[in-house]
Design a protein around this motif. Structure first.
Motif, PDB file in Angstrom:
ATOM      1  N   LEU A  48       9.113   6.926  -0.389  1.00 48.49           N
ATOM      2  CA  LEU A  48       7.886   6.615   0.337  1.00 48.49           C
ATOM      3  C   LEU A  48       6.715   6.851  -0.595  1.00 48.49           C
ATOM      4  CD1 LEU A  48       6.446   5.864   2.995  1.00 48.49           C
ATOM      5  CD2 LEU A  48       6.547   8.294   3.624  1.00 48.49           C
ATOM      6  N   ARG A  61     -10.703  -0.151   6.894  1.00 48.91           N
ATOM      7  CA  ARG A  61      -9.795   0.839   6.322  1.00 48.91           C
ATOM      8  C   ARG A  61     -10.335   1.389   5.015  1.00 48.91           C
ATOM      9  NH1 ARG A  61      -4.007  -1.466   5.218  1.00 48.91           N
ATOM     10  NH2 ARG A  61      -4.181  -1.794   7.478  1.00 48.91           N
ATOM     11  N   TYR A  74      -6.585  -1.423  -4.586  1.00 43.74           N
ATOM     12  CA  TYR A  74      -5.972  -2.479  -3.778  1.00 43.74           C
ATOM     13  C   TYR A  74      -6.486  -3.831  -4.267  1.00 43.74           C
ATOM     14  CZ  TYR A  74      -5.168   1.639  -0.921  1.00 43.74           C
ATOM     15  OH  TYR A  74      -4.813   2.903  -0.507  1.00 43.74           O
ATOM     16  N   ARG A 122       3.529   7.169  -0.350  1.00 43.68           N
ATOM     17  CA  ARG A 122       2.462   8.139  -0.055  1.00 43.68           C
ATOM     18  C   ARG A 122       2.864   9.587  -0.356  1.00 43.68           C
ATOM     19  NH1 ARG A 122       3.355   6.688   5.666  1.00 43.68           N
ATOM     20  NH2 ARG A 122       4.517   8.375   6.683  1.00 43.68           N
ATOM     21  N   ASP A 123       4.155   9.825  -0.561  1.00 41.06           N
ATOM     22  CA  ASP A 123       4.582  11.170  -0.938  1.00 41.06           C
ATOM     23  C   ASP A 123       4.212  11.512  -2.385  1.00 41.06           C
ATOM     24  OD1 ASP A 123       5.688  11.573   1.543  1.00 41.06           O
ATOM     25  OD2 ASP A 123       7.727  11.026   0.946  1.00 41.06           O
ATOM     26  N   SER A 129     -11.720   5.294   4.323  1.00 42.66           N
ATOM     27  CA  SER A 129     -10.988   6.124   3.359  1.00 42.66           C
ATOM     28  C   SER A 129     -11.741   6.316   2.050  1.00 42.66           C
ATOM     29  CB  SER A 129      -9.633   5.490   3.057  1.00 42.66           C
ATOM     30  OG  SER A 129      -9.801   4.236   2.379  1.00 42.66           O
ATOM     31  N   ASP A 133       0.843  -1.195   0.000  1.00 36.58           N
ATOM     32  CA  ASP A 133       0.000   0.000   0.000  1.00 36.58           C
ATOM     33  C   ASP A 133       0.877   1.243   0.000  1.00 36.58           C
ATOM     34  OD1 ASP A 133       0.836   0.498   2.638  1.00 36.58           O
ATOM     35  OD2 ASP A 133      -0.929  -0.445   3.510  1.00 36.58           O
ATOM     36  N   GLU A 134       0.235   2.398   0.117  1.00 35.14           N
ATOM     37  CA  GLU A 134       0.939   3.665  -0.019  1.00 35.14           C
ATOM     38  C   GLU A 134       1.869   3.969   1.152  1.00 35.14           C
ATOM     39  OE1 GLU A 134      -3.131   4.598   1.814  1.00 35.14           O
ATOM     40  OE2 GLU A 134      -2.254   3.187   0.381  1.00 35.14           O
ATOM     41  N   ASN A 135       1.790   3.209   2.221  1.00 34.56           N
ATOM     42  CA  ASN A 135       2.656   3.445   3.381  1.00 34.56           C
ATOM     43  C   ASN A 135       3.966   2.678   3.316  1.00 34.56           C
ATOM     44  OD1 ASN A 135       0.794   5.201   4.788  1.00 34.56           O
ATOM     45  ND2 ASN A 135      -0.453   3.377   5.106  1.00 34.56           N
ATOM     46  N   ARG A 136       4.196   1.988   2.202  1.00 29.17           N
ATOM     47  CA  ARG A 136       5.427   1.229   2.022  1.00 29.17           C
ATOM     48  C   ARG A 136       6.445   2.057   1.228  1.00 29.17           C
ATOM     49  NH1 ARG A 136       4.546  -4.266   1.915  1.00 29.17           N
ATOM     50  NH2 ARG A 136       6.807  -4.424   1.648  1.00 29.17           N
TER      51      ARG A 136
END
Length: 322
Positions: free
Chosen positions: A86, A116, A98, A88-89, A120, A77-80
């Protein structure tokens, strides 16, 4: 649309299969980033991070910046991170999707993922209909195989008088009913000594396809759904046995648009023995089942049809994002 797929590892080769199909059959472009290799099956890859030279992540960063849609596979996901980046940046104006493929961690914690996505407003798809029970707000996105690549074409070079070969190609034997298959095959071979069983393990992807192409009957598993092994073997015009439950049968019917199911269904050990015995004793029936399976795939389960469904999901995502 510019689509960027990201996967920790490629689940059964489906991430690269979807990438190739998008590029082959649509006006959109897709790229795939993978982080590691598992099972040593040597799937084709696109941008594989361990192969990046000199820690140059400029292409990865540009793909993140340019993407209209980021399509995450498995649990990514975007937090990896992708090397030093990163994810999510880079998602401020990007639609996120997903794609769950039955990873054990997802199945054990599906309610967490469900909450989740609900909080969102994000969208998820699943690879087999049984996962709809865990994530009912998601969409089933059928897996695909390139029907007209030679590895998936029917093989006419098998002699009519050869021993009947029955195989299974499990990625993980513990959840593919391999021991049941071996037990039933032990009984079968006592009654029919010219039957051979083949369990395909520790082979590259293309070697696995070659071995299955030389078999007569393929057993997938009896977990209620079906694996990529099923689709590959149906395309090869094999008689394929799987323990499809009613949900899977209904979802397959709706997707294919026909009441005719290409699988031979066996839902318990006794049914597995009976279906195998029927196919062993009647070679004409065996060949008829396999040939019809191939016809149904060509008519109702093409790359174009699956990719069309995926592109519709992408378009809806973009509408919600903009």
């Amino acid at each position: 649309m510019k689509i960027l797929m990201i996967a920790e590892n490629d689940p059964a080769g489906m991430a690269i299969a979807f990438t190739n199909a998008i590029n082959r059959y649509t006006e959109h472009t897709a790229r795939l980033i993978t982080l590691q290799t598992r099972y040593n099956v040597n799937f084709e890859s696109d941008l594989h991070l361990p192969n990046i030279a000199d820690d140059d992540f400029s292409e990865v960063e540009q793909l993140l910046k340019d993407a209209d849609i980021i399509h995450f596979h498995m649990l990514f996901d975007e937090n990896r991170v992708l090397g030093p980046l990163l994810v999510r940046d880079y998602i401020q104006n990007t639609a996120l999707l997903y794609h769950h493929h039955g990873h054990p961690d997802f199945m054990a914690n599906a309610e967490t993922y469900r909450r989740r996505y609900a909080e969102s407003g994000r969208c998820a798809i699943v690879s087999t209909p049984d996962l709809l029970r865990l994530l009912p707000e998601s969409t089933w996105m059928p897996n695909l195989v390139p029907l007209y690549d030679v590895q998936f074409m029917p093989y006419a070079g098998m002699r009519a008088d050869h021993d009947v070969r029955i195989c299974q190609a499990p990625t993980r034997k513990f959840n593919k009913d391999t021991q049941m298959f071996l037990d039933v095959m032990e009984e079968i071979t006592r009654e029919y000594p010219r039957v051979q069983r083949v369990v395909v393990e520790n082979q590259s992807y293309f070697d696995c396809l070659r071995i299955k192409r030389g078999c007569d009957i393929v057993f997938d598993h009896m977990q209620g759904h079906f694996g990529i092994s099923s689709l590959e073997s149906l395309a090869q015009a094999k008689a394929v046995i799987a323990g499809l439950d009613e949900l899977n049968v209904e979802q397959i019917r709706l997707f294919m648009g026909t009441d005719e199911n290409p699988w031979v269904i066996a839902r318990d050990r006794d049914q597995l023995y009976a279906r195998l015995e029927e196919l062993i004793r009647d070679p004409d029936r065996r060949r008829e089942v396999g040939a019809r399976a191939r016809q149904l795939m060509e008519g109702h389960w093409t790359e174009q049809k699956v990719v069309g469904k995926l592109v519709s999901v992408y378009e809806e995502l973009l509408e919600r994002t903009t």
